[in-house]
Design a protein around this motif. Structure first.
Motif, PDB file in Angstrom:
ATOM      1  N   ILE A 119      16.778  -3.675   7.583  1.00 23.20           N
ATOM      2  CA  ILE A 119      16.805  -2.210   7.631  1.00 23.20           C
ATOM      3  C   ILE A 119      16.201  -1.620   6.363  1.00 23.20           C
ATOM      4  O   ILE A 119      15.519  -0.582   6.407  1.00 23.20           O
ATOM      5  CB  ILE A 119      18.247  -1.708   7.851  1.00 23.20           C
ATOM      6  CG1 ILE A 119      18.754  -2.160   9.220  1.00 23.20           C
ATOM      7  CG2 ILE A 119      18.318  -0.191   7.736  1.00 23.20           C
ATOM      8  CD1 ILE A 119      20.224  -1.885   9.457  1.00 23.20           C
ATOM      9  N   VAL A 169      23.941  -1.397   8.940  1.00 25.08           N
ATOM     10  CA  VAL A 169      23.597   0.020   8.822  1.00 25.08           C
ATOM     11  C   VAL A 169      24.367   0.649   7.659  1.00 25.08           C
ATOM     12  O   VAL A 169      23.805   1.435   6.873  1.00 25.08           O
ATOM     13  CB  VAL A 169      23.906   0.764  10.146  1.00 25.08           C
ATOM     14  CG1 VAL A 169      23.793   2.269   9.948  1.00 25.08           C
ATOM     15  CG2 VAL A 169      22.953   0.300  11.242  1.00 25.08           C
ATOM     16  N   VAL A 196      15.789   3.820  13.046  1.00 23.32           N
ATOM     17  CA  VAL A 196      16.162   2.573  12.357  1.00 23.32           C
ATOM     18  C   VAL A 196      16.250   1.395  13.324  1.00 23.32           C
ATOM     19  O   VAL A 196      15.590   0.360  13.122  1.00 23.32           O
ATOM     20  CB  VAL A 196      17.499   2.758  11.611  1.00 23.32           C
ATOM     21  CG1 VAL A 196      17.943   1.435  10.990  1.00 23.32           C
ATOM     22  CG2 VAL A 196      17.365   3.823  10.548  1.00 23.32           C
ATOM     23  N   ILE A 197      17.068   1.518  14.366  1.00 27.33           N
ATOM     24  CA  ILE A 197      17.269   0.394  15.293  1.00 27.33           C
ATOM     25  C   ILE A 197      15.982   0.004  16.017  1.00 27.33           C
ATOM     26  O   ILE A 197      15.650  -1.186  16.080  1.00 27.33           O
ATOM     27  CB  ILE A 197      18.409   0.716  16.284  1.00 27.33           C
ATOM     28  CG1 ILE A 197      19.744   0.789  15.534  1.00 27.33           C
ATOM     29  CG2 ILE A 197      18.476  -0.342  17.385  1.00 27.33           C
ATOM     30  CD1 ILE A 197      20.937   1.094  16.405  1.00 27.33           C
ATOM     31  N   VAL A 238      12.533  -1.087   6.641  1.00 22.29           N
ATOM     32  CA  VAL A 238      12.034  -0.078   7.573  1.00 22.29           C
ATOM     33  C   VAL A 238      11.367   1.051   6.789  1.00 22.29           C
ATOM     34  O   VAL A 238      11.860   1.488   5.758  1.00 22.29           O
ATOM     35  CB  VAL A 238      13.189   0.488   8.429  1.00 22.29           C
ATOM     36  CG1 VAL A 238      12.695   1.657   9.285  1.00 22.29           C
ATOM     37  CG2 VAL A 238      13.764  -0.591   9.310  1.00 22.29           C
ATOM     38  N   ILE A 246      19.602   6.872  13.289  1.00 23.00           N
ATOM     39  CA  ILE A 246      19.912   5.453  13.492  1.00 23.00           C
ATOM     40  C   ILE A 246      19.343   4.962  14.818  1.00 23.00           C
ATOM     41  O   ILE A 246      18.657   3.927  14.880  1.00 23.00           O
ATOM     42  CB  ILE A 246      21.435   5.216  13.444  1.00 23.00           C
ATOM     43  CG1 ILE A 246      22.001   5.586  12.072  1.00 23.00           C
ATOM     44  CG2 ILE A 246      21.753   3.756  13.785  1.00 23.00           C
ATOM     45  CD1 ILE A 246      21.428   4.804  10.922  1.00 23.00           C
ATOM     46  N   THR A 295      20.304   3.739   4.998  1.00 20.82           N
ATOM     47  CA  THR A 295      21.172   4.340   6.023  1.00 20.82           C
ATOM     48  C   THR A 295      22.656   4.366   5.633  1.00 20.82           C
ATOM     49  O   THR A 295      23.481   4.756   6.456  1.00 20.82           O
ATOM     50  CB  THR A 295      21.036   3.569   7.350  1.00 20.82           C
ATOM     51  OG1 THR A 295      21.355   2.177   7.121  1.00 20.82           O
ATOM     52  CG2 THR A 295      19.631   3.677   7.900  1.00 20.82           C
ATOM     53  N   SER A 342      22.848  -0.837   4.194  1.00 16.61           N
ATOM     54  CA  SER A 342      21.459  -0.606   3.811  1.00 16.61           C
ATOM     55  C   SER A 342      21.333   0.625   2.919  1.00 16.61           C
ATOM     56  O   SER A 342      22.033   1.625   3.108  1.00 16.61           O
ATOM     57  CB  SER A 342      20.604  -0.420   5.069  1.00 16.61           C
ATOM     58  OG  SER A 342      19.294  -0.007   4.717  1.00 16.61           O
ATOM     59  N   SER A 349      13.785  -1.994  13.679  1.00 20.76           N
ATOM     60  CA  SER A 349      14.338  -3.255  13.177  1.00 20.76           C
ATOM     61  C   SER A 349      14.726  -4.233  14.270  1.00 20.76           C
ATOM     62  O   SER A 349      15.058  -5.383  13.976  1.00 20.76           O
ATOM     63  CB  SER A 349      15.580  -2.966  12.318  1.00 20.76           C
ATOM     64  OG  SER A 349      15.327  -1.990  11.348  1.00 20.76           O
TER      65      SER A 349
END
Length: 261
Positions: free
Chosen positions: A159, A93, A185-186, A162, A181, A99, A96, A189
């Motif tokens: 990530i 994270v 994101v999570i 994404v 996040i 992020t 990336s 991914s």
């Protein structure tokens, strides 16, 4: 024009092939490797394996010990990989482009990932042997650091792929960094990350055999013990057990991937 380009390409291919042949000859001469002798020894090696490297009744009596060490190796690989995956998620994270907190943290995370993944797990084992000696902890750290480097790099790239649409949509609604996040994101991914973790577990089970020889633990140690004692029948059973375990783990891993992807 196309003919000239084709001729130029052929010349380049010819030069590369000649270079590879010369390089092979130089390396063979430096290491005193004889290609003909090597090829001619293959039938003898197969014959020796057919006679000596086959489990017998005496070898089967050692199966409980082998299974015990094999389970220890599998559990060690899973433990090292999962913990490395959790830490790799944090660094992924931060590293990336989508992020990252700031450029410094992004560069630092990418540097750590690149440095750690380019050091083989066997080298990590040698490094930790100096500090911890031959024990399970050495093997754990060797697998952990190698897995951490690979997974961090994989998570960063995952990530980065994404869609920015979800991130921009949440930013437009005034969502905080942590909300972006955890909500964009999570979730986007996670399936790819789980797939990478499963892949690393498979890889670490294979690698832990060599690491076990260095650290004196797990299935690698018991193979080394029987092989050096010239108990080749038992050593062959260890090898077959490792192969069977890898196939089973790979089957389970592929099944999980088909379900989540």
């Amino acid at each position: 024009m196309e003919i000239k380009t084709l001729k130029k390409r052929n010349r380049i291919i010819t030069v590369v092939m000649i270079f590879i042949i010369i390089l092979f000859m130089v390396c063979s001469a430096a290491t005193e490797f004889n290609v003909i002798k090597g090829i001619s020894s293959i039938p003898k090696a197969i014959k020796w394996m057919a006679v000596n490297f086959v489990p017998n009744a005496s070898a089967l009596s050692k199966m409980p010990d082998i299974v015990d060490k094999l389970i220890e190796t599998i559990l060690l690989s899973i433990a090292a990989t999962t913990v490395a995956g959790i830490l790799a998620l944090i660094f992924g994270v931060m590293g990336s482009k989508a992020t990252r907190i700031n450029n410094f943290m992004g560069t630092f995370s990418r540097f750590i990932a690149s440095a750690f993944r380019n050091i083989p797990d066997a080298v990590w084992a040698m490094i930790f042997l100096l500090s911890f000696g031959q024990n399970v902890l050495t093997g754990y750290f060797a697998l952990f650091f190698a897995s951490f480097g690979v997974l961090t790099r994989a998570f960063i790239e995952t990530i980065d792929e994404v869609s920015n649409g979800a991130i921009e949509a949440l930013e437009a609604t005034g969502a905080s960094y942590s909300q972006i996040i955890y909500q964009a994101v999570i979730p986007s991914s996670l399936t790819q990350m789980i797939s990478w973790i499963l892949y690393m577990i498979e890889t670490n089970i294979r690698s832990s055999t060599l690491i076990g020889i260095l650290t004196g633990t797990g299935i690698g140690f018991i193979f080394d013990l029987y092989y050096k004692s010239m108990k080749y029948n038992v050593a062959s059973l260890v090898v077959l057990s490792i192969v069977a375990a890898v196939f089973v783990i790979e089957f389970i891993s592929n099944t999980v991937r088909r379900v989540i992807l």
